[in-house]
Enzyme design. Structure first.
Site, mmCIF file in Angstrom:
data_model
loop_
_atom_site.group_PDB
_atom_site.id
_atom_site.type_symbol
_atom_site.label_atom_id
_atom_site.label_comp_id
_atom_site.label_asym_id
_atom_site.label_seq_id
_atom_site.Cartn_x
_atom_site.Cartn_y
_atom_site.Cartn_z
ATOM 1 N N GLY A 1 -52.258 67.617 -50.562
ATOM 2 C CA GLY A 1 -53.099 68.574 -49.714
ATOM 3 C C GLY A 1 -53.614 68.054 -48.481
ATOM 4 N N LEU B 1 -53.102 70.336 -35.845
ATOM 5 C CA LEU B 1 -53.432 71.632 -36.554
ATOM 6 C C LEU B 1 -52.429 71.653 -37.679
ATOM 7 C CD1 LEU B 1 -53.658 74.041 -33.505
ATOM 8 C CD2 LEU B 1 -55.546 73.159 -34.610
ATOM 9 N N ALA B 2 -52.972 72.194 -38.727
ATOM 10 C CA ALA B 2 -52.099 72.063 -40.052
ATOM 11 C C ALA B 2 -51.117 73.237 -39.780
ATOM 12 C CB ALA B 2 -53.125 72.658 -41.193
ATOM 13 N N HIS C 1 -56.454 103.373 -35.827
ATOM 14 C CA HIS C 1 -57.800 103.602 -35.481
ATOM 15 C C HIS C 1 -58.662 103.946 -36.881
ATOM 16 C CE1 HIS C 1 -61.387 104.980 -33.451
ATOM 17 N NE2 HIS C 1 -61.324 106.110 -34.061
#
EC number: 1.8.1.4
Length: 479
Positions: free
Chosen positions: A38, A332-333, A458
């Site tokens: 990881g 960045l991962a 909305h």
């Protein structure tokens, strides 16, 4: 000891994703990992920081319960060790998840430290000790020390915190993100050196829990990679929260005392000031882990420690590739993961598209959140575009008002001639979730016409995205 089609050095986000995609394509695959599956992101970066920042969000909401008609009896307090324990539990869960994915995809995990000894060959030695950082058990089914061969070797060794002279972390008074993620107690005062995403996230977290925070950035603006207007908005918000910010300034000297640090801050014009804090966090960026891999002996092209690669992540040496932080910014991962997929698909002959770096989103999980993709206004102007720029404030959005999150701004940048979306820059609640709408739009080469014709639900925060596009072309409805 073993022959593979693809061997990945490093089991971080880029490495393990590359390995999974390789196995999916029927290639015999292995991963060498020396510390934990990881990588930094999952174990000591992206994931545990978000767990801590989530706790900060809840603490902040609790402090403002009366704003929502709620009453909390008793003192609102926190337990630093419990905060850390939860974040480490989250990291451990995902660490074990990567271990499961390796076994599910029949990927061999080789436990140790790798060095490329010849083209297509690596030697694996016993891993070094990482002390408290090595919290998680080794994967259940592993290979170990020895020599391994592979047709294709992918270097995915990541990066580590940069240490500036005079600001070397000691793990006690001067922290890197490792120590900052696991404090035994909350410091009452904190000096953070570096105003990028890491520094800003830690400033937000520690300030929420009451620390007096001073943020020092060498460049003229905090968040230097972000659009100047968004960075200025963020600075105003942070200062309103009580975070002290010094830009165009550097730490000239650091003196340690018993239980605190005194920093001499040198401003651009030469003026000096003193800041005393219980702890210092060094957040001045990272450096790639490209040493001791045998790259120089193979003649691999490097630039300031970054492995030089082409659009398909190939180095100048046949059969050798690099992905993720070790292959350069943005570090960045999600960039690493995508590079891993592109790299392996190219190896398998699938002809993937080279990664388009202007379409890589960036997210900062401070309060308020910040997210962006594409060109900043300054970069678009420098590239010679004639621009149409739209802005829409959270103050004009019904969902933001209902949430009590009216501090925010959506900024969109279009090419005035073609209507092409060049960039989007967001600050406000949950913009790290909203940004992907603009990323998809850019991937599909969307113009203002498609965005204006899209029906946004909305009440949602996403309506601010629609209104910003409308505003760029003089059609905003709610401002």
């Amino acid at each position: 000891m073993g022959d593979y089609d693809v061997l990945v050095i490093g089991g971080g986000p880029g490495g393990y994703v590359a390995a999974i995609r390789s196995a999916q394509l029927g290639l015999k695959t292995a991963v060498v990992e020396r510390e934990h599956l990881g990588g930094i992101c999952l174990n000591w970066g992206c994931i545990p920081t978000k767990a801590l920042l989530r706790a900060a969000d809840i603490f902040r909401y609790a402090q403002h319960a009366k704003d929502f008609g709620l009453t909390i009896t008793g003192e609102i307090s926190y337990d630093p060790q419990a905060l850390v324990k939860r974040s480490r539990t989250v990291a451990a869960r995902l660490n074990s998840g990567v271990d499961f994915l390796m076994r599910k995809n029949k990927i061999d995990v080789i436990w140790g430290e790798a060095r490329i000894t010849a083209p297509g060959e690596i030697g694996v030695a016993a891993p070094p000790s990482f002390g408290e950082r090595a919290q998680f058990p080794k994967p259940k089914a592993t290979l170990g020390e020895g020599t391994y061969k592979a047709k294709h070797i992918i270097v995915a060794t990541g990066a580590r915190p940069r240490a500036l002279p005079g600001l070397e972390p000691d793990g006690k008074l001067v922290w890197t993100y490792f120590e900052a993620l696991a404090p035994q107690a909350m410091p009452k005062s904190l000096l953070i050196v570096g105003g990028g995403a890491i520094g800003v996230e830690f400033a937000s977290f520690y300030r929420t829990f009451g620390a007096k925070v001073t943020l020092v950035e060498a460049l003229p603006q905090i968040l230097p990679a972000e659009d100047a207007e968004i960075a200025a908005f963020a600075r105003k918000s942070f200062e309103k929260q009580g975070i002290g910010i010094l830009t165009s300034a550097k730490v000239a000297k650091l003196d340690t005392k018993d239980g605190s640090v005194v920093a001499t801050i040198a401003a651009e014009g030469g003026a000096e000031s003193m800041v005393e804090a219980e702890r210092v966090i060094s957040a001045v960026g990272v450096v790639p882990n490209s040493e001791n891999l045998g790259l120089e002996a193979l003649g691999v092209a490097l630039e300031r420690g970054v492995i030089k690669v082409d659009g398909l992540l190939r180095t100048n040496v046949a059969g050798l590739y690099a992905i993720g932080d070790v292959a350069g910014p943005p570090m960045l991962a999600h960039k690493a993961e995508h590079e891993g997929t592109v790299c392996v698909e190219a190896i398998a002959g699938l002809a993937p598209h080279p990664i388009e770096r202007t379409r890589i989103p960036a997210c900062t999980y401070c309060h308020p959140q910040i997210a962006s993709v594409g060109l900043t206004e300054a970069a678009a102007q420098a590239a010679g575009y004639e621009l149409k720029i739209g802005r829409f404030p959270y103050l004009g959005n019904g969902k933001a008002i209902a949430m009590g999150e009216t501090e925010g701004l959506i900024k969109t940048i279009f090419d005035a001639k073609s209507g092409r979306l060049l960039g989007a820059h967001l600050i406000g609640a949950e913009v790290t979730e909203l940004i992907q709408g603009f990323v998809i739009a850019m991937t599909l080469e969307t113009t203002e016409a498609e965005l204006i014709e899209t029906i946004f639900p909305h009440p949602t925060l996403s309506e601010t995205m629609h209104e910003s596009a409308l505003d760029a072309f003089g059609r905003a409805l709610h401002i």
